[in-house]
Design an enzyme around this catalytic site. Structure first.
Site, PDB file in Angstrom:
ATOM      1  N   ASP A 207       0.810  -1.216   0.000  1.00 44.55           N
ATOM      2  CA  ASP A 207       0.000   0.000   0.000  1.00 44.55           C
ATOM      3  C   ASP A 207       0.846   1.269   0.000  1.00 44.55           C
ATOM      4  O   ASP A 207       0.340   2.346   0.293  1.00 44.55           O
ATOM      5  CB  ASP A 207      -1.026  -0.006   1.144  1.00 44.55           C
ATOM      6  CG  ASP A 207      -0.513  -0.717   2.368  1.00 44.55           C
ATOM      7  OD1 ASP A 207       0.724  -0.824   2.497  1.00 44.55           O
ATOM      8  OD2 ASP A 207      -1.339  -1.149   3.197  1.00 44.55           O
ATOM      9  N   LYS A 341     -14.843  -2.229   4.475  1.00 41.34           N
ATOM     10  CA  LYS A 341     -14.268  -2.581   3.169  1.00 41.34           C
ATOM     11  C   LYS A 341     -15.430  -3.044   2.307  1.00 41.34           C
ATOM     12  O   LYS A 341     -16.043  -4.069   2.615  1.00 41.34           O
ATOM     13  CB  LYS A 341     -13.243  -3.705   3.342  1.00 41.34           C
ATOM     14  CG  LYS A 341     -11.997  -3.290   4.114  1.00 41.34           C
ATOM     15  CD  LYS A 341     -11.099  -4.480   4.402  1.00 41.34           C
ATOM     16  CE  LYS A 341      -9.757  -4.019   4.976  1.00 41.34           C
ATOM     17  NZ  LYS A 341      -8.962  -5.127   5.529  1.00 41.34           N
TER      18      LYS A 341
HETATM   19  P1  PGA Z   1      -6.101  -6.120   2.998  1.00 44.72           P
HETATM   20  O1  PGA Z   1      -5.573  -4.962   3.924  1.00 44.72           O
HETATM   21  O2  PGA Z   1      -6.799  -5.486   1.857  1.00 44.72           O
HETATM   22  O3  PGA Z   1      -4.864  -6.866   2.580  1.00 44.72           O
HETATM   23  O4  PGA Z   1      -7.015  -6.943   3.834  1.00 44.72           O
HETATM   24  C1  PGA Z   1      -6.170  -3.727   3.849  1.00 44.72           C
HETATM   25  C2  PGA Z   1      -5.949  -2.998   5.133  1.00 44.72           C
HETATM   26  O5  PGA Z   1      -6.534  -3.347   6.181  1.00 44.72           O
HETATM   27  O6  PGA Z   1      -5.190  -2.046   5.067  1.00 44.72           O
END
Ligand code: PGA
Length: 430
Positions: A207, A341
């Protein structure tokens, strides 16, 4: 009305296939694509992949694409795109499974987002405004960004157990200023890390956070403290951690050396040890939020820690954006903030509903990206329309992360005098 829906397979930021859709109405074409991550549990909606190891190592999504082009298209053509809940319900009815495993959440969510964009255009209002209307909200707020500046856990190739260390410019007066503060801190951090580890210490994780080969979270926090002090922003910038402790829980213990080849055994911690560690970290650094401090099934320690009231305790893996788990955590006072999410839940309508649960409980709400992202900026509008107060979309670096932050800049400019930055009220989603 919806006249045509056409899907295709594209690649996400990790180079793994995902779904993109183009939905057509009399107003034009509306495109959406969905994020992805390694599925981390049985409580989230099901991502449909083809599983043929000879094609994209089993990760192609041609079946999900076909489901859109055939079944979903047939069901939705002719519908009014402003009727989001009816569109989402039509797909849920077509799917008939609890986890959207028949059509695939990647198929359903792509169409749900594209329909939402088409609905905004139909009404001739900005997307964030349409989302606010759908959820019955009247106050639009620009969220405080939680920028990931150091990556670890499963997101990076270093030995750091915790997945992310983030900075939150809560003391900015506008989103634009928050982005500047985040970017400046990020670049000062690059210099701080380079001084100790050389340029290779500044390789980045999935990220966009730097991933120096540290194993101790305090070392990362010290780097960030130094970077913040070089910016001169002082207390205007706070710190958050996503521990993602599920990834290193072994039985009843937590293995902080889970990625290290030389395990000393000293870093195999009990839940109580972890609580002591968090208390110490919060006393020493300006930490205001900790996500998933314990395993997703370790509700007891999470509840105990949350009850101490030291900082915001966010349920990410703990809740999986699943309304049943959110309700249980609210009733049980297990944590005090929701990480949302959208691909864990699967439609815009259900995302709005789960946020309402969190709002009614006076929880914080952080809208979140996934490790596998696309250039779609939908969650930026979602966070403004739903007044989440917080958004986590990765580092202030890399296109798929900036797609969200840059969209927030545009929204702030468009709102002009009416733009409100959540700032110090970042925990008060409403
Ligand atoms: P993930 O992590 O998409 O790999 O689950 C996202 C986050 O919680 O930053």
């Amino acid at each position: 009305v919806i006249t045509k829906i056409k899907a295709r397979q594209i690649l996400d930021s990790r180079g793994i296939p995902t779904v993109e859709v183009e939905l057509f109405t009399n107003k034009g074409m509306f495109r959406a694509s969905v994020p992805s991550a390694d599925p981390s549990g049985m409580y989230e909606a099901f991502e449909l992949r083809d599983g043929d190891k000879g094609i994209y190592l089993g990760n192609s999504v041609n079946r999900a694409v076909k489901n859109i082009n055939e079944k979903i298209s047939e069901a939705l053509i002719g519908m009014d795109p402003t009727l989001q809940s009816q569109i989402d319900q039509a797909m849920i009815d077509l799917d008939k499974t609890e986890k959207k495993s028949e059509l695939g959440v990647n198929a359903i969510l792509a169409v749900s987002i594209a329909a939402c964009k088409a609905g905004a255009a139909e009404k001739e209002v900005p997307l964030y405004k349409h989302i606010a209307d759908l959820s019955g909200k009247t106050n639009l707020t620009l969220p405080v960004p939680a920028f990931t500046v150091i990556s670890g856990g499963k997101h990076a190739g270093n030995n750091l157990a915790v997945q992310e260390i983030m900075i939150l410019p809560t003391g900015a007066s506008r989103f634009e200023e928050a982005l500047q503060m985040g970017s400046e801190t990020y670049h000062h951090l690059k210099a701080v890390i380079t001084e100790k580890y050389g340029a290779h210490g500044c390789n980045v994780g999935e990220d966009g956070g730097f991933a120096p080969n540290i194993s101790n979270v305090k070392e990362g926090l010290d780097f960030i403290k130094e970077a913040i002090s070089r910016t001169g922003y002082g207390e205007k910038i706070k710190i958050a951690i996503d521990v993602a402790a599920t990834d290193f829980c072994k039985g009843t213990k937590y293995d902080l050396d889970f990625k290290s080849p030389n395990k000393s055994g000293q870093n195999f911690k009990s839940g109580e040890d972890m609580i002591e560690m968090y208390k110490e970290l919060c006393a020493e650094y300006p930490i205001v939020s900790i996500e998933d401090p314990f395993d997703m099934e370790d509700w007891e320690h999470t509840k105990y820690f949350s009850g101490l009231g030291i900082c915001q305790v966010v349920g990410g893996d703990l809740l999986m954006s699943n309304p049943k788990r959110v309700e249980r955590a609210i009733n049980d006072s297990t944590c005090n903030a929701l990480l949302l999410k959208i691909n864990q839940i699967g439609t815009v309508t259900e995302a709005i509903e789960v946020i309402k649960l969190a709002n009614d409980a006076h929880w914080g709400v952080m809208i979140s990206h996934r490790s596998g992202e696309t250039e779609d900026s939908f969650i930026a509008d979602l966070s403004v329309g739903l007044t989440s107060g917080q958004i986590k979309a990765g580092a202030p670096c890399r296109g798929e992360r900036l797609a969200k932050y840059n969209q927030l800049l545009r929204i702030e400019q468009e709102l002009g005098d009416q733009a409100v930055y959540a700032g110090e009220d970042w925990r008060q989603s409403s």
